[in-house]
Design an enzyme around this catalytic site. Structure first.
Site, PDB file in Angstrom:
ATOM      1  N   HIS A 126      34.091   6.008  25.921  1.00 38.75           N
ATOM      2  CA  HIS A 126      34.968   5.050  25.230  1.00 38.75           C
ATOM      3  C   HIS A 126      34.070   4.040  24.502  1.00 38.75           C
ATOM      4  O   HIS A 126      32.933   3.799  24.928  1.00 38.75           O
ATOM      5  CB  HIS A 126      35.804   4.347  26.306  1.00 38.75           C
ATOM      6  CG  HIS A 126      36.892   3.457  25.807  1.00 38.75           C
ATOM      7  ND1 HIS A 126      36.653   2.173  25.371  1.00 38.75           N
ATOM      8  CD2 HIS A 126      38.224   3.640  25.689  1.00 38.75           C
ATOM      9  CE1 HIS A 126      37.800   1.609  25.021  1.00 38.75           C
ATOM     10  NE2 HIS A 126      38.768   2.482  25.189  1.00 38.75           N
ATOM     11  N   ASP A 203      31.962   4.257  34.306  1.00 39.56           N
ATOM     12  CA  ASP A 203      33.181   3.690  33.735  1.00 39.56           C
ATOM     13  C   ASP A 203      34.354   4.365  34.448  1.00 39.56           C
ATOM     14  O   ASP A 203      34.644   5.541  34.219  1.00 39.56           O
ATOM     15  CB  ASP A 203      33.190   3.980  32.226  1.00 39.56           C
ATOM     16  CG  ASP A 203      34.518   3.627  31.568  1.00 39.56           C
ATOM     17  OD1 ASP A 203      35.494   3.343  32.284  1.00 39.56           O
ATOM     18  OD2 ASP A 203      34.572   3.655  30.323  1.00 39.56           O
ATOM     19  N   GLN A 206      39.559   5.373  33.764  1.00 44.39           N
ATOM     20  CA  GLN A 206      40.571   6.433  33.827  1.00 44.39           C
ATOM     21  C   GLN A 206      40.607   7.163  35.161  1.00 44.39           C
ATOM     22  O   GLN A 206      41.502   7.972  35.388  1.00 44.39           O
ATOM     23  CB  GLN A 206      40.347   7.458  32.699  1.00 44.39           C
ATOM     24  CG  GLN A 206      40.552   6.922  31.298  1.00 44.39           C
ATOM     25  CD  GLN A 206      42.010   6.569  30.988  1.00 44.39           C
ATOM     26  OE1 GLN A 206      42.939   7.021  31.657  1.00 44.39           O
ATOM     27  NE2 GLN A 206      42.213   5.743  29.984  1.00 44.39           N
ATOM     28  N   LYS A 229      45.630  -0.343  34.056  1.00 44.67           N
ATOM     29  CA  LYS A 229      45.844   1.104  34.022  1.00 44.67           C
ATOM     30  C   LYS A 229      46.258   1.634  35.394  1.00 44.67           C
ATOM     31  O   LYS A 229      46.535   2.815  35.552  1.00 44.67           O
ATOM     32  CB  LYS A 229      44.570   1.815  33.561  1.00 44.67           C
ATOM     33  CG  LYS A 229      44.196   1.507  32.104  1.00 44.67           C
ATOM     34  CD  LYS A 229      43.006   2.319  31.677  1.00 44.67           C
ATOM     35  CE  LYS A 229      42.327   1.782  30.445  1.00 44.67           C
ATOM     36  NZ  LYS A 229      43.042   2.068  29.207  1.00 44.67           N
ATOM     37  N   CYS A 369      39.904   4.978  20.784  1.00 43.91           N
ATOM     38  CA  CYS A 369      38.685   4.179  21.000  1.00 43.91           C
ATOM     39  C   CYS A 369      37.525   5.038  21.496  1.00 43.91           C
ATOM     40  O   CYS A 369      36.767   4.609  22.385  1.00 43.91           O
ATOM     41  CB  CYS A 369      38.934   3.027  21.973  1.00 43.91           C
ATOM     42  SG  CYS A 369      40.123   1.870  21.337  1.00 43.91           S
TER      43      CYS A 369
END
Ligand code: PLP
Length: 412
Positions: A126, A203, A206, A229, A369
């Site tokens: 991202h 990261d 997600q 999220k 993104c």
């Protein structure tokens, strides 16, 4: 269509008031949780209760209201730290979310880097995990390298082995790609980084909403995630880091809670985690995030993961049946989480999303993104449907029905 999952989806759906909305006379079908999830009443009420009954600033007052606010705030931090498997609560820094967490790392770790030191990222990151390292490159003249992605959407692990050298200081990688859905082998990647004396940053934007995360088992050094999220409020998230590394790092922002002593020419930093938390924090957001961690823990993250996997497998099957549709990402639903991104050869993603909106189906269209990974697959944009614990096979059928409408309108 019989659901095979053990998740009580009807009961879960009742917790999310937004799912009662209708558009164009049709019930909303929310397939954009990859961008931001809906919020359960439990989270909404936790925030409202704080504002109604306990509101004051934290850490400063010696009156009861402030003590209550501080207790709620720190209890929420503890819940969130446990949710990601932190050994100690002080390892959990509260930030505005993944983007801020990654910028904090690029800045604070970057302070110790020299020209020629290497940072290894990947093509599927991202922008939040690309741009801060490019900014660091400008500041410190570091070298930036990227691991490629194969045609199915997996990281080229042989390339990783070659790119990581003894000059590598940081390997930074997404746990789950927000475009391809690829679940990356973090343990393996962290081992390659550590074998060369580099740090491994993950990261988790997600992955945290969709699977049980245990930072100890992942073997990484830092893990960034966003509350919005994972059923929590927007503007709050976290950075988990190993205490011994955080202790050595320079702070990111100055002011407020991050200091112990301030003199006119210099200051002394506070202990962890406050050293990285300058200014009045998002107190209500943190309490809401604690409630989101409670909510997801009560449902059970293994059930959430299983439910997601079933929906992804079902969605993949239905999308593959569509003529002219190219589905990106791994074919194996066990290594493909959360998102289904596709390209239709007869309509642009923005047109598709607009037609879907007339059916009350909410999907996302664009580069999500992550422009470099779109470029890698030769598409300017994709349509992305993302699923979560409140979605059903009927939601995916509504999306397929909307694709058929797009076909009627656009293909000739
Ligand atoms: C993989 C990934 N990383 C980082 C981010 C940025 O998250 P936030 O905007 O919450 O900081 C996102 C958001 O879509 C994402 O999907």
């Amino acid at each position: 269509m019989a659901a095979t999952t053990m998740l009580k989806v009807d009961a879960i759906r009742a917790d999310f008031p937004t799912l009662r909305r209708e558009f164009h006379g049709k019930p909303v079908v929310y397939l954009d949780s990859g961008a931001s999830s809906l919020k359960p009443l439990q989270v909404i009420r936790a925030e409202a209760d704080f504002y109604e009954n306990h509101y004051a600033n934290v850490h400063r007052g010696i009156y009861q209201l402030s003590e209550e606010a501080t207790d709620l705030f720190e209890a929420a931090r503890e819940k969130v730290a446990k949710f990601v498997g932190a050994r100690e609560t002080r390892e959990l820094i509260l930030t505005r979310g993944t983007t801020e967490s990654l910028n904090l790392l690029a800045y604070s770790l970057g302070e110790a880097l020299s020209p020629g030191d290497e940072v290894v990222g990947t093509v599927m990151e991202h922008h939040s995990n690309q741009v801060p390292w490019q900014m660091l490159k400008r500041r410190r003249r570091t070298v930036l390298k990227h691991v490629g992605v194969d045609d199915e959407g997996y990281l080229k692990m042989d390339e990783l082995d070659k790119l990581v050298t003894d000059r590598t200081k940081v390997v930074t990688v997404t746990h789950v790609s927000n475009v391809l859905g690829t679940v990356n082998p973090i343990k393996e990647i962290a081992k390659v980084a550590h074998d060369h004396g580099a740090l491994c940053i993950v990261d988790g934007a997600q992955s945290t909403p969709h699977m049980a995360v245990d930072v100890k088992a992942l073997g990484c050094d830092f893990f960034a995630f966003s509350g919005h999220k994972m059923c929590g409020p927007s503007g709050i998230g976290g950075l988990w880091g190993r205490a011994e590394i955080l202790e050595r790092m320079e702070p990111f922002l100055g002011g407020g809670d991050m200091i112990r002593e301030v003199h006119l020419q210099e200051s002394k930093w506070n202990e962890l985690p406050y050293k990285f938390e300058a200014g009045t924090p998002n107190i209500a957001g943190t309490i809401g995030l604690g409630a989101a961690a409670d909510y997801l823990s009560a449902v059970g993250m293994d059930w959430v993961a299983r439910h997601d996997e079933e929906l992804i497998a079902y969605g993949m099957k239905r999308l593959r049946e569509q003529p002219g549709l190219r589905l990106l990402g791994p074919q194996d639903p066990k290594r493909h989480a959360g998102v289904l991104s596709f390209w239709l050869d007869f309509a642009h993603p923005h047109d598709i999303a607009q037609v879907m909106d007339t059916e009350a189906v909410c999907v996302r269209a664009g580069h999500h993104c992550a422009m470099p990974v779109n470029e890698r697959f030769g598409v300017p944009a994709t349509t992305r449907a993302s699923v979560y614990l409140y979605n059903t096979q009927a939601d995916l059928e509504a999306m397929v029905g909307a694709i058929e409408k797009v076909r009627r309108l656009f293909s000739r």
